[in-house]
Design a protein around this motif. Structure first.
Motif, PDB file in Angstrom:
ATOM      1  N   LEU A 176       6.625   8.125 -13.330  1.00 55.25           N
ATOM      2  CA  LEU A 176       7.587   8.442 -12.261  1.00 55.25           C
ATOM      3  C   LEU A 176       7.761   9.951 -12.139  1.00 55.25           C
ATOM      4  O   LEU A 176       7.788  10.502 -11.029  1.00 55.25           O
ATOM      5  N   GLN A 179       4.776  11.217 -10.398  1.00 53.36           N
ATOM      6  CA  GLN A 179       4.372  10.473  -9.192  1.00 53.36           C
ATOM      7  C   GLN A 179       2.950   9.911  -9.321  1.00 53.36           C
ATOM      8  O   GLN A 179       2.157   9.922  -8.381  1.00 53.36           O
ATOM      9  N   ASP A 182       1.699   7.041  -6.902  1.00 53.94           N
ATOM     10  CA  ASP A 182       1.344   7.450  -5.534  1.00 53.94           C
ATOM     11  C   ASP A 182       0.007   8.186  -5.513  1.00 53.94           C
ATOM     12  O   ASP A 182      -0.844   7.940  -4.648  1.00 53.94           O
ATOM     13  N   CYS A 199       7.455  17.266  -9.198  1.00 57.16           N
ATOM     14  CA  CYS A 199       6.793  16.653 -10.350  1.00 57.16           C
ATOM     15  C   CYS A 199       7.282  17.416 -11.584  1.00 57.16           C
ATOM     16  O   CYS A 199       7.368  18.644 -11.572  1.00 57.16           O
ATOM     17  N   TYR A 287      15.956   8.797 -11.572  1.00 52.51           N
ATOM     18  CA  TYR A 287      15.034   7.649 -11.518  1.00 52.51           C
ATOM     19  C   TYR A 287      15.668   6.425 -12.176  1.00 52.51           C
ATOM     20  O   TYR A 287      16.468   6.566 -13.107  1.00 52.51           O
ATOM     21  N   GLY A 313      12.697   7.828  -7.638  1.00 54.27           N
ATOM     22  CA  GLY A 313      11.631   6.902  -8.014  1.00 54.27           C
ATOM     23  C   GLY A 313      12.202   5.766  -8.837  1.00 54.27           C
ATOM     24  O   GLY A 313      13.309   5.876  -9.368  1.00 54.27           O
ATOM     25  N   LYS A 345       7.930   4.925  -1.574  1.00 46.21           N
ATOM     26  CA  LYS A 345       7.108   5.870  -2.350  1.00 46.21           C
ATOM     27  C   LYS A 345       7.627   5.960  -3.781  1.00 46.21           C
ATOM     28  O   LYS A 345       8.826   5.780  -4.014  1.00 46.21           O
ATOM     29  N   ASN A 346       6.774   6.358  -4.680  1.00 51.15           N
ATOM     30  CA  ASN A 346       7.094   6.537  -6.093  1.00 51.15           C
ATOM     31  C   ASN A 346       7.882   5.353  -6.661  1.00 51.15           C
ATOM     32  O   ASN A 346       8.908   5.509  -7.320  1.00 51.15           O
TER      33      ASN A 346
END
Ligand code: NAD
Ligand code: 2HG
Length: 474
Positions: A176, A179, A182, A199, A287, A313, A345-346
Motif C-alpha cells: 500500500l 502502490q 496499481d 509513495c 491506510y 489505500g 485505486k490502491n
C-alpha cells in the motif's frame, strides 16, 4: 436385558441418537461376547496417538464413524482421521444449505473452514452429529450455543495460522505504501508509470493494531522489527510487546495511526466497527487493512472515504458475503457494492487467504484432527470452544473391565447424585465434572463393569431428565 433394537430414547429428549452406543458394531448382548473381557473384544484397528502403556478406548467400530470434511481440509489432517479407520468423505468446497442438510444427517463428525454455516436450522437436522471441527481460527460460522445444547462439541485451531496472517499484513503495508498493486496492474496492461508521489517508506510510520490477540501481537513484533512505531487498542488491558503502546480508545488509535489494521473477532460489538465516523477520525492519507472478518468494515463507507482521497489505500481479505467455491463469483450479485469497490485505486483485494499457507493448513489439519480423535475415542474436551474442558488420565493397558461414561447434561441441581446412584453399582475409579453456562460435562471411569452391563448403564443414564447426550466408551 433388552436387545440392542429395544433401545428407546425418552420422549421429548432433545436428540434421537446416543452417538456411541447405537453405533456399537458388536451388540453388547451378543451371547458369545457377554462374558468376554473388553480387551479381547477390541478390533484390530486401534486408535493411534496414545502413549505407551495406555489403553486405547474403543467407543465403537471405528469404521462406523462417518466424517464429512468440507472446504479442502489439509491432507495431513485427513490422514490422521483415515488412520483411525473412520469413513472420511472430503470435498474441496463448502455445500449449499440444502445439500449440507442432506449430508449432515448421516455423519457423526463434520469438518469445515470459514465458509460453511452451521446454523441452528442445519444442526437441527444433524441427528447423529457428535462433534464439529473448525479447521481454522474463527468459529463464528457455527451456532455454538445451539451445538452445546445438543451436546455437540466444537473444536478449532486457535493460533496455527496467526503467523501467516501477520506476514500477509506486513506485505500489504509495504504494497500500500508503495502502490505496488496499481503499478503491477499497469505493467500487466503494458503501461510504464514511474512515480514517487505519495509513495512512502514504512520506517518511522505508526501502525495502529485494533485487537491485540494472537495475530495482532505477532504483527506488533514484526512491524517493530521493520522500524515502525506500534500502538494498539483492545477491549482488555494487555501487555505491550517491544516498545508498542496500548491506547485507551479506538478514536485515539485512529487519530494517530498511519496504517490501521483490524484483528478483532466477529461479535455484535465489532459489526461495522469501522464506518463513516471512524474513517473521518483517521488521518488524511492513512491506510486501512482488514484481514479479520468481513462484518467489521462498512464497505460503502470505505468506498466513500477512498473516493474522497481521505483514505489513501486499503487491503481487504474478508467480505460480508464470500463465495462458497473458487470461480467468477466476486461480483455485484454477491455484494451490491462489488463494482464500486473494484474500481478503486490502491486497493488490494484478496480472497480470504490470510491463513492460506502450506505451513498453516498442515498445522491446523493436524491440530484439529487430533482433537477430534481424542474426543471421539476418549471423550476428552480439551480445547473445545463450547463445552467445558474436561480430561481424565488415560486408562492403562493392564486395567481391564473398565468403561468410561460420559454424560452431557443440563446444568441443574441434583444430577450428580442421580448419576452416581446409577454408577454406584460399580466402582467409580475417577470422575470429573465441569459446567459452562447451562451445559455440564461429566466423565467417569468405572471398573468391574462386565461387558454385558454397559447397555444397562447407558439406558439408565439416558432416562435421566437432565440428559443431553450419553456415551459409554470401553
Ligand atoms: N483472514 C484470515 O484468513 C484469518 C485468519 C485467521 C484469523 N482471522 C480472524 O482474525 C481475527 C483475529 O484473530 P486472533 O486469532 O488474533 O483472535 P484473538 O481472539 O487472539 O484476538 C482478538 C483480540 O480482539 C480483542 N477484541 C475483541 N473485541 C474487541 C473490540 N470491540 N475492540 C477491540 N478489541 C477487541 C480481544 O480482546 C482479543 O485480544 C478473528 O476475527 C479471526 O477470525 C482471519
Ligand atoms: O481457512 C479459512 O477458511 C478461514 C481462515 C481464517 O479466517 C480463520 O478463521 O482461521
Amino acid at each position: 436385558m433388552a436387545s440392542a433394537q429395544d433401545i428407546k430414547i425418552k420422549p421429548g429428549a432433545p436428540r434421537e441418537v446416543s452417538h456411541s452406543f447405537q453405533n456399537l458394531s458388536t451388540s453388547p448382548v451378543t451371547p458369545q461376547l457377554a462374558t468376554q473381557s473388553f480387551a479381547s473384544s477390541w478390533g484390530a484397528k486401534l486408535p493411534q496417538r496414545i502413549a505407551p502403556g495406555e489403553r486405547p478406548l474403543k467407543p465403537f467400530n471405528t469404521q462406523d464413524v462417518k466424517i464429512l470434511l468440507l472446504e479442502n481440509v489439509n491432507k495431513a489432517g485427513q490422514d490422521i482421521l483415515r488412520e483411525q479407520g473412520y469413513q472420511v468423505e472430503a470435498l474441496k468446497t463448502s455445500l449449499p444449505e440444502d445439500q449440507l442438510i442432506e449430508k449432515i444427517r448421516d455423519v457423526q463428525v463434520i469438518g469445515i473452514r470459514s465458509k460453511t454455516k452451521l446454523t441452528e436450522k442445519v444442526l437441527r437436522e444433524a441427528k447423529s452429529l457428535l462433534v464439529i471441527g473448525c479447521f481454522c481460527i474463527g468459529t463464528n460460522q457455527v451456532d455454538l450455543d445451539y451445538a452445546a445444547r445438543q451436546g455437540i462439541a466444537v473444536f478449532n485451531s486457535p493460533f496455527a495460522n496467526s503467523r501467516s496472517v501477520a506476514e500477509l499484513v506486513i506485505g500489504e503495508i509495504i504494497c500500500l505504501a508503495r502502490q505496488l498493486g496499481d503499478r503491477s496492474n499497469e505493467m500487466h496492461r503494458g503501461t510504464w508509470n514511474k512515480v514517487s508521489a505519495k509513495c512512502w517508506e514504512i520506517r518511522g510510520k505508526t501502525l495502529g493494531i485494533v485487537g491485540y490477540g494472537h495475530i495482532g501481537s505477532q504483527l506488533s513484533v514484526l512491524a517493530e522489527s521493520m522500524g515502525m512505531n506500534v500502538i494498539y487498542y483492545d477491549v482488555v488491558t494487555l501487555m505491550a510487546l517491544g516498545t508498542s503502546r496500548q491506547v485507551p480508545t479506538l478514536e485515539a488509535l485512529l487519530e494517530e495511526a498511519d496504517f490501521v489494521t483490524l484483528h478483532v473477532p466477529d461479535l455484535p460489538e465489532t459489526r461495522n466497527l469501522i464506518s463513516t465516523p471512524q474513517f473521518e477520525r483517521m488521518k488524511s492519507g492513512s491506510y486501512l487493512i482488514n484481514a479479520s472478518r468481513g462484518s467489521v468494515v462498512d464497505i460503502p463507507a470505505l468506498v466513500k472515504a477512498m473516493n474522497s482521497g481521505h483514505v489513501a489505500g486499503a487491503a481487504l481479505d474478508v467480505y460480508p458475503q464470500e463465495p462458497a467455491a473458487n470461480g467468477d463469483y466476486f461480483n455485484n450479485d454477491l455484494n451490491v457494492w462489488g463494482e464500486d469497490l473494484r474500481s478503486l485505486k490502491n486497493l488490494i483485494l484478496t480472497p480470504h487467504i490470510g491463513g492460506s499457507t502450506e505451513e498453516a493448513q498442515r498445522a491446523i489439519g493436524i491440530e484439529v484432527s487430533e482433537a477430534l480423535v481424542r474426543y471421539i475415542n476418549q471423550g476428552i474436551t480439551l480445547g473445545s470452544v463450547n463445552l467445558p474442558e474436561v480430561q481424565l488420565r488415560s486408562i492403562k493397558l493392564e486395567e481391564d473391565n473398565k468403561a468410561r461414561v460420559i454424560f452431557i447434561h443440563n446444568n441443574v441441581p441434583g444430577v450428580l447424585r442421580k448419576v452416581n446412584e446409577i454408577l454406584g453399582d460399580h466402582n467409580v475409579d475417577k470422575q470429573i465434572s465441569d459446567s459452562k453456562g447451562d451445559i455440564a460435562y461429566l466423565m467417569a471411569d468405572v471398573s468391574n463393569v462386565k461387558f454385558g452391563e454397559i447397555k444397562d448403564l447407558w439406558e439408565r443414564l439416558e432416562l435421566l431428565s437432565s440428559r443431553v447426550l450419553t456415551r459409554v466408551l470401553y
